[in-house]
Design a protein around this motif. Structure first.
Motif, short mmCIF file in Angstrom:
data_model
loop_
_atom_site.label_atom_id
_atom_site.label_comp_id
_atom_site.label_asym_id
_atom_site.label_seq_id
_atom_site.Cartn_x
_atom_site.Cartn_y
_atom_site.Cartn_z
N GLU A 1 65.18 38.33 53.52
CA GLU A 1 65.08 39.54 52.69
C GLU A 1 64.23 40.62 53.33
OE1 GLU A 1 63.53 38.20 49.01
OE2 GLU A 1 65.37 37.13 48.40
N SER A 2 63.78 40.43 54.55
CA SER A 2 62.87 41.37 55.19
C SER A 2 63.64 42.52 55.84
CB SER A 2 62.03 40.66 56.25
OG SER A 2 62.84 40.22 57.33
N GLN A 3 62.91 43.59 56.08
CA GLN A 3 63.48 44.76 56.75
C GLN A 3 63.69 44.51 58.24
OE1 GLN A 3 61.76 49.13 57.35
NE2 GLN A 3 62.16 48.70 55.20
N ASP A 4 62.91 43.60 58.81
CA ASP A 4 63.09 43.28 60.23
C ASP A 4 64.47 42.67 60.48
OD1 ASP A 4 60.57 44.19 60.78
OD2 ASP A 4 59.63 42.22 60.58
N SER B 1 67.56 47.98 50.68
CA SER B 1 67.78 47.76 49.25
C SER B 1 69.21 47.27 48.99
CB SER B 1 67.50 49.04 48.48
OG SER B 1 67.76 48.87 47.11
N TYR B 2 70.18 47.85 49.68
CA TYR B 2 71.58 47.42 49.51
C TYR B 2 71.76 46.02 50.05
CZ TYR B 2 76.67 47.73 49.52
OH TYR B 2 78.01 47.51 49.26
N TRP B 3 71.06 45.67 51.13
CA TRP B 3 71.13 44.33 51.72
C TRP B 3 70.66 43.28 50.72
CZ3 TRP B 3 72.48 41.78 56.23
CH2 TRP B 3 71.86 40.55 56.47
N LYS B 4 69.58 43.54 50.02
CA LYS B 4 69.06 42.58 49.06
C LYS B 4 70.00 42.39 47.87
CE LYS B 4 64.93 44.42 48.59
NZ LYS B 4 63.52 44.56 48.14
N ARG B 5 70.84 43.39 47.58
CA ARG B 5 71.81 43.24 46.50
C ARG B 5 73.05 42.46 46.94
NH1 ARG B 5 70.82 48.83 45.68
NH2 ARG B 5 72.90 49.30 46.48
N ASN B 6 73.43 42.57 48.19
CA ASN B 6 74.65 41.93 48.67
C ASN B 6 74.42 40.61 49.38
OD1 ASN B 6 75.68 44.51 47.90
ND2 ASN B 6 77.38 44.23 49.29
N VAL B 7 73.18 40.34 49.80
CA VAL B 7 72.84 39.07 50.45
C VAL B 7 71.90 38.33 49.50
CG1 VAL B 7 71.80 37.95 52.45
CG2 VAL B 7 73.15 40.03 52.74
N ARG B 8 72.40 37.30 48.88
CA ARG B 8 71.64 36.56 47.87
C ARG B 8 71.19 35.21 48.44
NH1 ARG B 8 72.40 38.58 42.70
NH2 ARG B 8 72.85 40.82 42.88
N THR B 9 69.99 34.82 48.08
CA THR B 9 69.44 33.53 48.51
C THR B 9 68.95 32.77 47.29
OG1 THR B 9 67.25 34.51 48.88
CG2 THR B 9 68.75 34.41 50.77
N ILE C 1 75.92 46.42 60.24
CA ILE C 1 76.18 46.14 58.82
C ILE C 1 76.36 47.42 58.01
CG2 ILE C 1 75.02 43.91 58.86
CD1 ILE C 1 72.54 45.26 57.79
N SER C 2 75.81 48.54 58.47
CA SER C 2 76.00 49.79 57.72
C SER C 2 77.47 50.19 57.70
CB SER C 2 75.15 50.91 58.34
OG SER C 2 75.53 51.12 59.69
N THR D 1 69.06 56.05 54.52
CA THR D 1 68.01 55.63 55.43
C THR D 1 67.98 54.10 55.56
OG1 THR D 1 66.38 55.57 53.64
CG2 THR D 1 66.64 57.65 54.83
N LEU D 2 67.10 53.63 56.42
CA LEU D 2 66.95 52.19 56.61
C LEU D 2 66.43 51.52 55.34
CD1 LEU D 2 67.02 49.73 58.52
CD2 LEU D 2 64.69 50.31 59.19
N GLU D 3 65.57 52.22 54.60
CA GLU D 3 65.08 51.66 53.35
C GLU D 3 66.20 51.48 52.33
OE1 GLU D 3 61.78 53.09 55.64
OE2 GLU D 3 63.68 54.01 55.03
N ASP D 4 67.14 52.44 52.29
CA ASP D 4 68.29 52.29 51.39
C ASP D 4 69.19 51.14 51.83
OD1 ASP D 4 67.40 54.48 49.95
OD2 ASP D 4 68.51 55.90 51.22
N LEU D 5 69.36 51.00 53.14
CA LEU D 5 70.14 49.87 53.64
C LEU D 5 69.48 48.55 53.31
CD1 LEU D 5 72.56 48.87 55.28
CD2 LEU D 5 71.19 49.16 57.35
#
Length: 402
Positions: free
Chosen positions: A114-117, A155-163, A128-129, A149-153
């Motif tokens: 879930e990290s930005q890195d 946030s979208y990543w955390k919605r579409n990649v679930r753990t 992935i964008s 921006t990367l921050e928006d990406l």
């Protein structure tokens, strides 16, 4: 609800007793209410329901079935395992054990995914964008805006990649517009997680062997210095083994003393039977003097004679050799102990290594599971109706207070 006004009836009068022989009259009946009629406030409620519930509900329905694109989910499941092997002595009483790791590793993986890195890394490797923005701008609600921006990406990543985690079992689901890309992203996340676990295991191994490695390095330096000093001593004294040389010198001295004793015995025997001028006695005396001189030379090698001694006597050389030999032996023992300790630490670190074990392989989805249009439409209708009802109650409660 409208009702007709009821006409006021005259006040009731007390009933008089009719005289005997007269006829009593019955009282007049109460008039009935008229039919209900729709008022202005009823029309307002209907129009508000149409605009606040029916219209948004229709828009949501049109968007879900007309604009929202199908998305496909790929899932995989894995766990962090620790292979812990017992020592050779412990194996006599049992078997090796393979146990799961603690929840710390699972929490680390969850935060890493879930990290930005990781989002930045996946953007460089998988783009992935571009994958998440395939539905843009038609599917503007569920798709990703490529101009964000990367921050928006993130946030979208955390919605579409679930753990999710359950007793150390890690489940990962990836959602995108193409089933093949969902599988590729899931596998890329797994490989990145494996690299992280291997890095953590390597760091743990380095920490476990750091002190033993430092001890081994110091033992190697000490052994190297001791051997160098021993080599310099041998080059300086030109003696490979002072102990062997000392034993040889002792043997020579012992032999000379034996020969001197034999010569003295022969002199005593000759003195009893011959005169002093006998050539045999003279020759024996010269032999005795030579033996004594040689014995004196050999004895001088074992001890210093005066302060001007050059230090090449055997006592000094043997003292230096004993010191260097003791230092060399101690350095060798220290080196052997450090080597054993380092090998043991390295073996334990290797046997306690961590790794990822995949239990469910990510497959290519054949059916779209998102968006779940009937469920999402029902949820939207429920919340629209709930918001309209609450708003209507609040409005009329405020109006009635006025």
């Amino acid at each position: 609800m409208a009702m007709e006004a009821v006409k006021a009836s005259p006040p009731a009068t007390p009933q008089t007793i009719a005289p005997k022989g007269s006829i009593a009259t019955a009282p007049s009946p109460t008039p009935m209410a008229g039919p209900s009629m729709m008022r202005k406030r009823h029309r307002r409620i209907i129009w508000s329901f149409a605009f606040c519930v029916v219209l948004p509900f229709s828009i949501c329905s049109a968007y879900l079935w007309g604009f929202a694109r199908n998305q496909y989910i790929s899932e995989l499941s894995f766990s962090v395992r620790t292979e812990s092997m017992q020592s050779a002595l412990d194996l006599l009483g049992g078997f090796s054990s393979i146990a799961g790791n603690t929840s710390n590793d699972v929490d680390i993986l969850k935060q890493f995914i879930e990290s930005q890195d990781l989002v930045r890394y996946m953007e460089q490797e998988q783009k992935i964008s571009e994958v998440f923005s395939l539905g843009w701008p038609v599917d503007f609600f569920f798709a990703y805006n490529p101009n964000s921006t990367l921050e928006d990406l993130h946030s979208y990543w955390k919605r579409n990649v679930r753990t999710s985690t359950d007793n150390g079992l890690f489940t990962l689901s990836v959602r995108s517009y193409e089933p093949e890309r969902s599988q590729e992203i899931a596998l890329a996340i797994y490989e990145a997680s494996k690299t992280l676990i291997n890095q953590l295991s390597q760091e743990a191994r380095e920490d476990a062997t750091r002190f033993t490695r430092e001890d081994l390095r110091r033992a190697e330096d000490r052994l190297r210095a001791a051997r160098e000093e021993m080599t310099q001593f041998r080059l300086r004294s030109r003696i490979i083994d002072p102990m062997a040389s000392l034993q040889a010198e002792i043997g020579i001295l012992t032999s000379l003393q034996a020969q001197l004793s034999e010569a003295l015995v022969q002199k005593a025997l000759l003195s009893q039977t011959s005169r002093e001028q006998d050539p045999r006695i003279t020759e024996n005396n010269r032999k005795i003097d030579a033996l004594r001189a040689q014995i004196n030379i050999e004895q001088q090698k074992f001890a210093q004679i005066d302060e001007r001694a050059d230090g090449n006597d055997y006592a000094t050389l043997f003292s230096q050799y004993e010191r260097l030999a003791a230092e060399l032996e101690f350095a060798e023992q220290t080196y052997r102990a450090a080597t054993v300790a380092h090998d043991v630490a390295l073996s334990e670190a290797k046997l306690n290594s961590r790794y990822l074990a995949m239990h469910v392989q990510p497959s290519i989805a054949e059916k779209s599971l998102f968006p779940d249009r009937p469920v999402q439409l029902a949820v939207a209708g429920f919340f629209l109706f709930l918001a309209w009802s609450v708003g209507l109650l609040i409005y009329y409660s405020i109006r009635d207070r006025r």
